[in-house]
Write a protein that holds these residues in place. Structure first.
Motif, PDB file in Angstrom:
ATOM      1  N   ALA A  57      -1.622   2.125   8.986  1.00  0.00           N
ATOM      2  CA  ALA A  57      -1.333   3.509   8.602  1.00  0.00           C
ATOM      3  C   ALA A  57      -2.650   4.236   8.407  1.00  0.00           C
ATOM      4  CB  ALA A  57      -0.514   3.528   7.324  1.00  0.00           C
ATOM      5  N   ASP A  58      -2.686   5.495   8.768  1.00  0.00           N
ATOM      6  CA  ASP A  58      -3.907   6.291   8.658  1.00  0.00           C
ATOM      7  C   ASP A  58      -3.550   7.641   8.057  1.00  0.00           C
ATOM      8  OD1 ASP A  58      -6.542   7.052   8.863  1.00  0.00           O
ATOM      9  OD2 ASP A  58      -6.619   6.977  11.068  1.00  0.00           O
ATOM     10  N   ARG A  59      -4.551   8.363   7.638  1.00  0.00           N
ATOM     11  CA  ARG A  59      -4.349   9.739   7.214  1.00  0.00           C
ATOM     12  C   ARG A  59      -4.490  10.641   8.432  1.00  0.00           C
ATOM     13  NH1 ARG A  59      -5.462  10.046   0.974  1.00  0.00           N
ATOM     14  NH2 ARG A  59      -5.155   7.824   0.555  1.00  0.00           N
ATOM     15  N   PRO A  60      -3.919  11.817   8.386  1.00  0.00           N
ATOM     16  CA  PRO A  60      -4.077  12.740   9.521  1.00  0.00           C
ATOM     17  C   PRO A  60      -5.546  12.989   9.830  1.00  0.00           C
ATOM     18  CG  PRO A  60      -2.409  13.544   8.009  1.00  0.00           C
ATOM     19  CD  PRO A  60      -3.062  12.384   7.326  1.00  0.00           C
ATOM     20  N   GLN A  61      -5.836  13.288  11.075  1.00  0.00           N
ATOM     21  CA  GLN A  61      -7.218  13.462  11.517  1.00  0.00           C
ATOM     22  C   GLN A  61      -7.963  14.500  10.687  1.00  0.00           C
ATOM     23  OE1 GLN A  61      -8.330  11.408  13.952  1.00  0.00           O
ATOM     24  NE2 GLN A  61     -10.399  12.152  13.512  1.00  0.00           N
ATOM     25  N   SER A  62      -7.255  15.506  10.195  1.00  0.00           N
ATOM     26  CA  SER A  62      -7.904  16.560   9.401  1.00  0.00           C
ATOM     27  C   SER A  62      -8.430  16.048   8.066  1.00  0.00           C
ATOM     28  CB  SER A  62      -6.909  17.707   9.146  1.00  0.00           C
ATOM     29  OG  SER A  62      -5.784  17.232   8.419  1.00  0.00           O
ATOM     30  N   LYS A  63      -7.965  14.863   7.626  1.00  0.00           N
ATOM     31  CA  LYS A  63      -8.392  14.304   6.334  1.00  0.00           C
ATOM     32  C   LYS A  63      -9.561  13.321   6.462  1.00  0.00           C
ATOM     33  CE  LYS A  63      -5.048  16.344   4.016  1.00  0.00           C
ATOM     34  NZ  LYS A  63      -3.929  15.616   3.423  1.00  0.00           N
ATOM     35  N   ILE A  64      -9.971  13.046   7.706  1.00  0.00           N
ATOM     36  CA  ILE A  64     -11.042  12.077   7.914  1.00  0.00           C
ATOM     37  C   ILE A  64     -12.398  12.773   7.786  1.00  0.00           C
ATOM     38  CG2 ILE A  64     -11.962  10.310   9.475  1.00  0.00           C
ATOM     39  CD1 ILE A  64      -9.072   9.840   8.489  1.00  0.00           C
ATOM     40  N   ASP A  65     -13.334  12.097   7.096  1.00  0.00           N
ATOM     41  CA  ASP A  65     -14.710  12.575   6.938  1.00  0.00           C
ATOM     42  C   ASP A  65     -14.821  13.887   6.151  1.00  0.00           C
ATOM     43  OD1 ASP A  65     -15.803  10.376   8.209  1.00  0.00           O
ATOM     44  OD2 ASP A  65     -15.854  11.337  10.182  1.00  0.00           O
ATOM     45  N   ILE A  66     -13.886  14.084   5.199  1.00  0.00           N
ATOM     46  CA  ILE A  66     -14.028  15.252   4.309  1.00  0.00           C
ATOM     47  C   ILE A  66     -14.172  14.825   2.858  1.00  0.00           C
ATOM     48  CG2 ILE A  66     -12.704  16.720   5.879  1.00  0.00           C
ATOM     49  CD1 ILE A  66     -10.383  16.533   3.825  1.00  0.00           C
ATOM     50  N   GLY A  67     -14.253  13.510   2.619  1.00  0.00           N
ATOM     51  CA  GLY A  67     -14.461  13.023   1.264  1.00  0.00           C
ATOM     52  C   GLY A  67     -13.205  12.544   0.568  1.00  0.00           C
ATOM     53  N   ASP A  68     -12.086  12.437   1.271  1.00  0.00           N
ATOM     54  CA  ASP A  68     -10.864  11.890   0.679  1.00  0.00           C
ATOM     55  C   ASP A  68     -10.995  10.382   0.495  1.00  0.00           C
ATOM     56  OD1 ASP A  68      -9.406  14.133   0.255  1.00  0.00           O
ATOM     57  OD2 ASP A  68      -7.714  13.559   1.527  1.00  0.00           O
ATOM     58  N   GLY A 108       0.842  -1.186   0.000  1.00  0.00           N
ATOM     59  CA  GLY A 108       0.000   0.000   0.000  1.00  0.00           C
ATOM     60  C   GLY A 108       0.875   1.231   0.000  1.00  0.00           C
ATOM     61  N   SER A 109       0.250   2.380  -0.065  1.00  0.00           N
ATOM     62  CA  SER A 109       1.012   3.627  -0.123  1.00  0.00           C
ATOM     63  C   SER A 109       1.107   4.298   1.247  1.00  0.00           C
ATOM     64  CB  SER A 109       0.365   4.591  -1.125  1.00  0.00           C
ATOM     65  OG  SER A 109       1.097   5.792  -1.200  1.00  0.00           O
ATOM     66  N   ARG A 110      -0.014   4.408   1.936  1.00  0.00           N
ATOM     67  CA  ARG A 110       0.002   5.144   3.194  1.00  0.00           C
ATOM     68  C   ARG A 110       0.918   4.472   4.227  1.00  0.00           C
ATOM     69  NH1 ARG A 110      -1.111  10.356   4.021  1.00  0.00           N
ATOM     70  NH2 ARG A 110      -2.241   9.976   2.058  1.00  0.00           N
ATOM     71  N   ASN A 111       1.100   3.158   4.133  1.00  0.00           N
ATOM     72  CA  ASN A 111       1.983   2.455   5.067  1.00  0.00           C
ATOM     73  C   ASN A 111       3.426   2.387   4.571  1.00  0.00           C
ATOM     74  OD1 ASN A 111       1.148   0.686   3.029  1.00  0.00           O
ATOM     75  ND2 ASN A 111       1.395  -1.137   4.294  1.00  0.00           N
ATOM     76  N   GLN A 154     -10.025   6.405   0.443  1.00  0.00           N
ATOM     77  CA  GLN A 154      -9.388   5.483   1.388  1.00  0.00           C
ATOM     78  C   GLN A 154      -9.228   6.080   2.787  1.00  0.00           C
ATOM     79  OE1 GLN A 154      -8.158   1.849   1.041  1.00  0.00           O
ATOM     80  NE2 GLN A 154     -10.082   2.405   0.036  1.00  0.00           N
ATOM     81  N   THR A 155     -10.250   6.806   3.205  1.00  0.00           N
ATOM     82  CA  THR A 155     -10.294   7.274   4.588  1.00  0.00           C
ATOM     83  C   THR A 155     -11.544   6.731   5.244  1.00  0.00           C
ATOM     84  OG1 THR A 155     -11.439   9.306   3.951  1.00  0.00           O
ATOM     85  CG2 THR A 155      -9.044   9.410   4.127  1.00  0.00           C
ATOM     86  N   SER A 178      -4.152   2.578   4.707  1.00  0.00           N
ATOM     87  CA  SER A 178      -5.370   3.141   5.303  1.00  0.00           C
ATOM     88  C   SER A 178      -6.615   2.681   4.562  1.00  0.00           C
ATOM     89  CB  SER A 178      -5.300   4.668   5.280  1.00  0.00           C
ATOM     90  OG  SER A 178      -5.250   5.138   3.944  1.00  0.00           O
ATOM     91  N   GLY A 179      -7.755   2.916   5.195  1.00  0.00           N
ATOM     92  CA  GLY A 179      -9.040   2.667   4.552  1.00  0.00           C
ATOM     93  C   GLY A 179      -9.543   1.252   4.750  1.00  0.00           C
ATOM     94  N   SER A 180     -10.229   0.734   3.741  1.00  0.00           N
ATOM     95  CA  SER A 180     -10.901  -0.560   3.862  1.00  0.00           C
ATOM     96  C   SER A 180      -9.930  -1.711   4.065  1.00  0.00           C
ATOM     97  CB  SER A 180     -11.766  -0.824   2.630  1.00  0.00           C
ATOM     98  OG  SER A 180     -10.977  -0.801   1.446  1.00  0.00           O
ATOM     99  N   ALA A 181      -8.663  -1.522   3.697  1.00  0.00           N
ATOM    100  CA  ALA A 181      -7.661  -2.580   3.918  1.00  0.00           C
ATOM    101  C   ALA A 181      -7.691  -3.050   5.363  1.00  0.00           C
ATOM    102  CB  ALA A 181      -6.272  -2.063   3.548  1.00  0.00           C
ATOM    103  N   LEU A 182      -7.803  -2.104   6.289  1.00  0.00           N
ATOM    104  CA  LEU A 182      -7.763  -2.418   7.708  1.00  0.00           C
ATOM    105  C   LEU A 182      -8.911  -3.320   8.127  1.00  0.00           C
ATOM    106  CD1 LEU A 182      -6.589  -1.967  10.557  1.00  0.00           C
ATOM    107  CD2 LEU A 182      -7.937   0.144  10.672  1.00  0.00           C
ATOM    108  N   LEU A 183     -10.084  -3.107   7.562  1.00  0.00           N
ATOM    109  CA  LEU A 183     -11.266  -3.864   7.962  1.00  0.00           C
ATOM    110  C   LEU A 183     -11.141  -5.341   7.598  1.00  0.00           C
ATOM    111  CD1 LEU A 183     -14.105  -1.354   7.020  1.00  0.00           C
ATOM    112  CD2 LEU A 183     -12.837  -1.580   9.167  1.00  0.00           C
ATOM    113  N   ASN A 184     -10.333  -5.648   6.601  1.00  0.00           N
ATOM    114  CA  ASN A 184     -10.149  -7.047   6.210  1.00  0.00           C
ATOM    115  C   ASN A 184      -9.375  -7.850   7.243  1.00  0.00           C
ATOM    116  OD1 ASN A 184     -11.299  -7.397   3.388  1.00  0.00           O
ATOM    117  ND2 ASN A 184     -10.069  -5.560   3.124  1.00  0.00           N
TER     118      ASN A 184
END
Length: 553
Positions: free
Chosen positions: A103-114, A29-32, A116-117, A77-83
């Motif tokens: 790996a996650d995105r910074p908190q400011s990127k969550i719930d804004i439509g990005d 993955g990229s974020r990790n 894999q968040t 980050s994203g749905s990968a984790l749920l698996n």
């Protein structure tokens, strides 16, 4: 050495190294990327790349099952984790240490439509021992959480989740560390409790003429020979062990269902113990659970240093120590009690054994006959991994040589991930490993073969009865379109093309003669992993099994 430039990633990797985490299963993955760069470039870690996160987590679970230490799984980050969740639940209930690093995105990127968040913090809260929600910058507080998470996995034996937010750029590297990481231990997480005064419990034991010891999932060689011999020679004690207990003695009963299935109400009442002692993990046999829930012992003692489940609704005491510690302190306080409890049960055991041998000698080619043949073919001192559903239940009926170590994912008893777990275990154990699975379980986890680490001594036996054969055994079976489609999941699929795609040798069997020749070819292949697919008659299998239990009476 090459390190990720991001300080938080440096901290995480350094603490893992300091605490003795050596096996890292990474899904691309990229974020990790900062974590992947750090782990993969450090010779102190053994890194594995498994693309499918669900398979990756079960593969890690199989390694941890064998090495008895935490294994880390790392994802983007994203749905990968749920698996990861099915394996996390299994690790939680099977008490297997697993460290999930997401790996996650910074908190400011969550719930804004990005892309894999998702809301990753505490996503496994119901089935994890510790949740370390890190902040983006390296800090002593983050280090504290990482330390505490890893120590919880070690000492409390289960899964933990470390969620680490990273901001781009993700791929930059440095040759020197830029953080002073804090490493410490939490000795109080799992203190060794002194054994309590057992005199009152010994008094109860010494007045009882019927004591049943029931052993669930258990590690090989975990119980001392002194304890085994003491229980075996007590005529007021009957010891029942499951296939997954890895506990053997000639006087113990290892085929529970063959003993109690033919019982009538009078037999059950006569067999009902006054004291039930349990240790080990989950129990497979539904019949023994139903019996003990209906015919309740006066006392139920469970021995486990961490947890006790009230499986039968009658738990009276949880001894929070290891079984060896308990029995070393308890058995010297016990006395010989005159009883015919063991003698009567052992007599039934011998009668059932004779009837089983007679029945199997005349049994047509079917699931039951195949399991008997396959289990008898296993090499001594090998590792046996079994999938869930019908496979583990058939294995419960057949004697397995004591030199063979037996494992099954009985934490949640799911069919998902059985193959992946078996591959991880085979890699870690180095022993010849045979994995026995049903067709539905195998197909469900077919991505397990998308794995570059399958050892040459790994062998798969698929018993293909054309669907979920367990549903033919359970109450409610009725031959119609709804049952065949939505319960049994009838299909005409085989493993032939999967084996070819992944470069595994493939053999088949459809009757006694081809099974005999197929097993010879199967065991003769040692240069790469191999599959033997055995096709059994769908409709006849349940009739054969039901008739077996009728003829035991």
């Amino acid at each position: 050495m090459i390190y990720p430039k991001i300080p938080l990633a440096q901290s995480l990797i350094q603490i893992c190294q300091a605490k003795g985490i050596t096996d890292i299963v990474i899904s691309p993955g990229s974020r990790n990327a900062p974590l992947t760069i750090g782990f993969a470039n450090n010779p102190n870690f053994k890194c594995y790349s498994i693309a499918d996160e669900r398979c990756a987590a079960f593969f890690a679970l199989g390694i941890a099952q064998q090495i008895k230490r935490p294994v880390a799984v790392v994802c983007t980050s994203g749905s990968a984790l749920l698996n990861y969740y099915p394996a996390i639940a299994e690790a939680f209930y099977s008490q297997i240490p697993l460290i999930v690093i997401s790996a996650d995105r910074p908190q400011s990127k969550i719930d804004i439509g990005d892309g894999q968040t998702i809301r990753q913090e505490n996503v496994f809260a119901n089935h994890s021992l510790y949740n370390a929600n890190l902040t983006e910058e390296a800090s002593k507080e983050n280090d504290h959480k990482i330390n505490e998470a890893i120590d919880a996995a070690f000492h409390k034996k289960g899964p933990v989740h470390i969620n680490a937010p990273f901001e781009e750029p993700l791929y930059e590297t440095v040759t020197e560390l830029s953080v002073d990481t804090m490493v410490h231990n939490f000795a109080s997480l799992n203190p060794i409790l002194p054994l309590e005064n057992l005199t009152a419990f010994a008094d109860i034991w010494n007045k009882s003429t019927k004591k049943l010891v029931l052993v669930g999932v258990n590690d090989p060689n975990a119980i001392s020979n002194a304890t085994i011999e003491a229980l075996a020679k007590d005529e007021s004690v009957v010891v029942m062990t499951e296939t997954t207990s890895n506990l053997y003695h000639p006087s113990f009963i290892s085929n529970i269902d063959t003993i109690i299935t033919p019982f009538d109400n009078g037999d059950f009442e006569d067999f009902c113990p006054e004291i039930l002692v349990t240790f080990g993990g989950m129990i497979v046999s539904k019949r023994i659970k139903a019996f003990l829930r209906k015919h309740k012992p006066k006392q139920h003692w469970h021995i486990d240093s961490l947890r006790a489940y009230d499986t039968f609704g009658i738990l009276t005491k949880h001894f929070e120590v290891s079984p060896n510690t308990f029995f070393e302190g308890f058995l010297p306080l016990t006395i010989t009690v005159k009883s015919d409890y063991f003698e009567k049960t052992n007599r039934i055991k011998e009668i059932r054994k004779e009837k089983q041998e007679v029945y199997l000698a005349k049994t047509p080619f079917s699931d039951f006959a195949v399991f008997d043949t396959v289990i008898k073919s296993l090499a001594l001192n090998s590792l046996l991994q079994i999938s869930n559903s019908a496979a583990i239940r058939y294995a419960q009926l057949i004697h397995i040589n004591p030199s063979i170590e037996v494992y099954c994912n009985r934490g949640t008893s799911g069919i998902d991930g059985s193959t992946s777990t078996a591959i991880g275990a085979a890699l870690a154990s180095k022993k010849q490993t045979v994995f026995i699975t049903g067709d539905v379980s195998f197909l469900y986890d077919s991505n397990a073969l998308w794995n570059n680490y399958i050892p040459n001594n790994f062998k798969i036996i698929i018993i293909n009865n054309g669907g979920g054969g367990i549903f033919r055994i359970l109450p409610g079976h009725e031959e119609n379109a709804v049952f065949n489609t939505f319960f049994e999941t009838s299909h005409g699929l085989t493993a032939e093309h999967l084996a070819k795609m992944y470069g595994l040798d493939y053999f088949t069997a459809t009757n006694e003669a081809s099974l005999e020749s197929g097993l010879k070819q199967f065991y003769a292949q040692n240069s790469k992993a191999v599959i033997l697919e055995i096709f059994t008659p769908t409709v006849e299998n349940d009739a054969v099994l039901k008739q077996f239990f009728r003829e035991l009476s």
